[in-house]
Design a protein around this motif. Structure first.
Motif, PDB file in Angstrom:
ATOM      1  N   MET A   1     -28.249  39.893 -23.276  1.00  0.00           N
ATOM      2  CA  MET A   1     -26.959  39.210 -23.256  1.00  0.00           C
ATOM      3  C   MET A   1     -25.939  40.190 -22.520  1.00  0.00           C
ATOM      4  N   VAL A   2     -26.157  41.570 -22.563  1.00  0.00           N
ATOM      5  CA  VAL A   2     -25.115  42.487 -21.574  1.00  0.00           C
ATOM      6  C   VAL A   2     -25.865  42.546 -20.471  1.00  0.00           C
ATOM      7  N   THR A   3     -26.890  42.166 -20.190  1.00  0.00           N
ATOM      8  CA  THR A   3     -27.485  42.107 -18.869  1.00  0.00           C
ATOM      9  C   THR A   3     -26.976  41.443 -17.716  1.00  0.00           C
ATOM     10  N   ILE A   4     -26.706  40.232 -18.393  1.00  0.00           N
ATOM     11  CA  ILE A   4     -26.207  38.954 -17.368  1.00  0.00           C
ATOM     12  C   ILE A   4     -24.829  39.554 -16.837  1.00  0.00           C
ATOM     13  N   PRO A   5     -23.738  39.875 -17.495  1.00  0.00           N
ATOM     14  CA  PRO A   5     -22.619  40.260 -16.867  1.00  0.00           C
ATOM     15  C   PRO A   5     -22.565  41.522 -15.935  1.00  0.00           C
TER      16      PRO A   5
ATOM     17  N   ARG B 110     -34.915  52.119 -23.382  1.00  0.00           N
ATOM     18  CA  ARG B 110     -34.278  53.118 -22.510  1.00  0.00           C
ATOM     19  C   ARG B 110     -33.686  52.595 -21.284  1.00  0.00           C
ATOM     20  N   TRP B 111     -34.088  51.649 -20.763  1.00  0.00           N
ATOM     21  CA  TRP B 111     -33.605  51.341 -19.629  1.00  0.00           C
ATOM     22  C   TRP B 111     -32.296  50.153 -19.863  1.00  0.00           C
ATOM     23  N   GLU B 117     -24.906  52.264 -20.628  1.00  0.00           N
ATOM     24  CA  GLU B 117     -24.083  53.475 -20.391  1.00  0.00           C
ATOM     25  C   GLU B 117     -23.277  53.325 -19.232  1.00  0.00           C
ATOM     26  N   LEU B 118     -23.984  52.677 -18.055  1.00  0.00           N
ATOM     27  CA  LEU B 118     -23.459  52.737 -16.881  1.00  0.00           C
ATOM     28  C   LEU B 118     -22.478  51.670 -17.006  1.00  0.00           C
TER      29      LEU B 118
END
Lengths: 262, 295, 289
Positions: A1-5, B110-111, B117-118
């Motif tokens: 979910m956070v990955t996309i933005p 972890r990734w 964090e980034l």
């Protein structure tokens, strides 16, 4: 979910900024309000501001952390008071620091819009994080080290300089780097303290524009400034990433070393 | 905790020198908060005197040049944007912390954590810029004008989600492993373990994360300044442009003079008060939490 | 050099810097303890905030003796040790009352120079506490702090004490390696060397062997025995067999209603074979504690 933005933001920055990015962009002066040219002087101003900030904040943070962890008891009134006020300070919005810096450094101390006032304002802002991290790294040093140093008749000063400071050094570094990350990324506190001028700064009393302010200015006030804003954003994000990665690298090396010795 | 301060007998002069300088530095650092409050108060004093507190809410509109200082619509702007962001970000942040801690394989976790964090480290001005270039046009195509409360909420959501997730993740990591083993031994499914055991024990930690996210959203300036449209009005729906208190300060500080300037400092003081309240609540909760778990 | 020789030492050897006192193995069949009182405690009590840790301890310890402090946990043995070099000052809320003298020096007097006191009183803790730097620096730091800066003096002092604790051959090729890389037993011997390098009059050992494996424990124990006659030693131990093997005198502590006190004190043989107090007998035979 956070990955996309996350990927979206990074992809967008890379897609639009990469073409603009070149060696000359990073080092040449901006022209035509930043639509053309580069970000050389802005990079220098940023470094100077951050330098002033860390130069003030590090000795103060180190001293305060030493006082809190080595000279006061954990439940001491003064220590609790200082800790509490720092906790609140850590949450104060950056724009409020901007107001404060504008009132104190620019006007009352007469520093005007300058790199010095910007850096000092940022120093106030990063101080709480710095103190927190350094204090924690002092607390992480085992009590036996202090006891055995005292049992050898080492003076307090020697104990701190020879034993505690070296042991807390990685923590200090992590704190400095975290503060650095925050300082580099800051915009709101700088607009009314270090100002807008994009010239190459001649002294610390000159006004200087930081990278973050440059992005804001290009995006909001300069029509057609977007391509360069992208490129500048890319530089800024790159800087912040390097800073973050190195801090977590130091932190992880430190913990693994500690584990080894334990 | 060891205190060396009782050791006043040491003849070493260096020790006294160090103690003195360290004490001075600590007092300066501790006094900084007081200094900030004092200056804000000092600068906003003319506003309190000439305008008076009540007029900030009773004046018809915000026209500082025409001596009209109403802050209500901007207070609404700040509150709505913040509330919206917290409402969106809390479930996502907590769910992704749970995912990261209980479901994801270690390497992925972890990734994922590294990435969050980034994300937390991305400068707010970059978030604002991205919002301006990408998000606002999309919303504008869907429901003009584009720069609006909703775009502010979405950007703030993105910004505070990492904060909430990282704090929740840290408090999840503090759950005693024995508790997890016990509930597994009782044959709980993973979800019912999380729902009935983990969430109640980490309640305070999660709440602290939300409060810290709230404080960050409330104090955020650049991102909302860039995507919200900055029209002074009380929004009637999500797609109206709004101006927040922070954006107002950033926009007008450059040219504000006299009472106008004092009014801006006044709103800064107000912001600081609210944020300080939120942060100290969060800290108090966190301390209580660690106290309980330490027992 | 003046700093190295505090006024309160009975037999300073003028002109000899710390760590350079000649090392003569003590003949084992001779009587160990000179009948000279070294430490004198009178009505010593220690309190932590509102908790009385130790109550009314009175005893005299002879120079050069090994005195073992035994008794169950929490009866104030460690507190007693820490009051001897005033480490109790570092514990918040800790109050020490009564009289405590080392030779003529009033340890508890507010005017006592703590750094000099602690130089003359070495202490070893349960866990080895080497500092996180090289072996050499671990030994040089205390010497430099107390005024020895000459390189050759530093080096020979270091070699001297490392020989003494039997580490020299093990570490002479890696003096500049981190001390933390040593094994637990080696670290503890290094700590002992670090304490000895200052030529202390009194050595306080707080369960020095309990965190070590049996082999290293034996080595450290032999070391302690080899110091008999040269340094006054007070050792806290929970290992009664060890106390019996090494101690000349036993001080037996017990805790009554949460605060510890000295129950019985005397020559080791007498305490083990013919204890006066019934608690001592019970503890020694293993029925209590």
């Amino acid at each position: 979910m956070v990955t996309i933005p996350f990927i979206w933001i990074m992809g967008d920055l890379l897609w639009n900024g990469w073409d603009q990015l070149s060696f000359s962009f990073v080092f040449s002066a901006p022209q035509n309000a930043g639509r053309e040219g580069g970000i050389g002087p802005i990079l220098i101003s940023t470094l100077l501001i951050v330098g002033v900030c860390m130069g003030t904040a590090v000795p103060m943070g180190l001293g305060t952390a030493l006082f809190l962890s080595e000279y006061t008891r954990h439940d001491h009134v003064l220590g609790r008071l200082i800790r509490g006020s720092l906790d609140v300070l850590a949450g104060v919005p950056s724009i409020v620091f901007g107001l404060f810096g504008n009132a104190l450094f620019c006007q009352i101390l007469g520093l005007g819009f300058s790199i010095l006032s910007g850096g000092l304002t940022l120093a106030c802002m990063v101080l709480p994080i710095l103190i927190r991290t350094v204090e924690e790294s002092f607390h992480a040093i085992s009590q036996e080290q202090r006891l055995s140093a005292a049992a050898l008749g080492l003076s307090k000063t020697t104990t701190i300089r020879r034993i505690l400071l070296p042991a807390a050094l990685p923590g200090l570094l992590v704190g400095i780097i975290l503060g650095l990350g925050r300082a580099v990324a800051e915009t709101a506190a700088l607009i009314f303290t270090s100002g807008y001028v994009a010239r190459m700064p001649e002294s610390l009393m000159d006004s200087g524009r930081s990278l973050a302010v440059h992005i804001y200015d290009l995006a909001m006030n300069v029509a057609g400034g977007n391509p360069h804003a992208y490129a500048t954003a890319l530089v800024l994000v790159g800087l912040v990433f390097i800073i973050n990665v190195s801090s977590s690298w130091i932190a992880s090396r430190w913990t693994s070393c500690n584990r080894l010795s334990a | 905790m060891i205190s060396f301060s009782s050791n006043t007998l040491s003849r070493s002069r260096g020790d006294f020198l160090l103690l003195g300088s360290v004490r001075l530095l600590a007092l300066t650092a501790g006094g900084l908060l007081f200094l900030v409050v004092a200056f804000l108060f000092h600068e906003s004093w003319p506003a309190l005197q000439n305008i008076g507190l009540s007029r900030f809410f009773s004046d018809p509109d915000w026209y500082p040049t025409e001596n009209s200082y109403q802050l209500t619509s901007m207070v609404w702007g700040s509150l709505l944007a913040t509330t919206g962001a917290v409402l969106f970000a809390s479930p996502f942040g907590i769910l992704s912390a749970l995912f990261c801690h209980f479901y994801a394989p270690p390497l992925l976790a972890r990734w994922y954590r590294r990435m969050v964090e980034l994300l937390a480290g991305i400068p707010s001005v970059v978030f604002g810029f991205w919002g301006l270039m990408v998000l606002v046009p999309i919303i504008g195509r869907w429901h003009p004008p584009g720069p609006s409360l909703i775009s502010g909420i979405l950007i703030l959501t993105l910004m505070i989600m990492p904060t909430i997730m990282l704090v929740s993740h840290a408090s999840l990591a503090h759950v005693p492993i024995a508790l997890i083993h016990t509930s597994s031994a009782l044959g709980f499914s993973r979800w019912s373990m999380i729902w009935h055991v983990i969430l109640p024990t980490t309640r305070m930690g999660l709440f602290t994360g939300i409060l810290l996210g709230l404080a960050r959203a409330l104090g955020e300036t650049m991102a909302v300044l860039m995507v919200c449209g900055n029209v002074v009005q009380t929004p009637s729906h999500l797609f109206d442009p709004v101006r927040t208190l922070t954006a107002n300060i950033a926009l007008e500080m450059a040219y504000a003079l006299g009472d106008h300037r004092a009014a801006l400092f006044m709103s800064g003081l107000f912001l600081m008060g609210v944020v300080a309240l939120v942060v100290s609540t969060a800290e108090a909760l966190r301390h209580r939490n660690t106290y309980v778990s330490a027992k | 050099m003046d700093i190295m020789q505090p006024t309160f030492r009975i037999n300073p050897e003028p002109g000899k810097p710390a760590g350079l006192r000649p090392w003569v193995p003590y003949p084992s069949d001779e009587l160990c303890c000179e009948p000279v009182t070294h430490i004198r405690a009178k009505n010593l009590s220690i309190a932590y905030q509102d908790h009385q840790a130790l109550r009314n301890v009175t005893l005299e310890i002879n120079r050069g003796c090994i005195t073992a402090l035994v008794g169950p946990s929490g009866c104030g043995k460690t507190s007693f040790l820490m009051s001897l070099n005033r480490l109790t000052d570092l514990i918040p809320g800790c109050q020490v009352s009564g009289n405590l003298h080392m030779n003529e020096l009033d340890i508890l007097a507010p005017t006592t120079d703590l750094l000099q006191l602690r130089r003359a009183v070495g202490m070893i803790f349960q866990k080895p506490t080497v500092f996180p730097f090289s072996i050499r620096k671990n030994l040089e730091l205390p010497l430099r702090e107390h005024g020895t800066h000459h390189r050759t003096v530093l080096h020979s002092a270091m070699e001297n004490v490392l020989q003494q604790v039997g580490l020299w051959h093990e570490v002479k090729d890696r003096l500049d390696h981190p001390a933390q890389a040593l094994s637990g037993g080696q670290q503890q011997r290094l700590c002992l060397a670090r304490a000895l390098v200052l030529s202390p009059d009194l050595l306080l050992l707080d369960e020095p062997c309990s965190a070590l494996d049996p082999l290293s424990s034996g080595i450290v124990e032999d070391l302690i025995v080899s110091l008999r006659g040269h340094v006054t030693i007070m050792i806290v131990t929970h290992n009664l067999a060890q106390a019996r093997r090494i101690a000349d005198h036993i001080a037996f502590f017990w805790s009554f209603e949460g605060s510890g006190t000295l129950v019985e004190y005397g020559p080791a043989q007498a305490i083990f074979e013919n204890p006066i107090h019934e608690l001592t007998g019970a503890y020694i035979s293993g029925t209590r504690g």
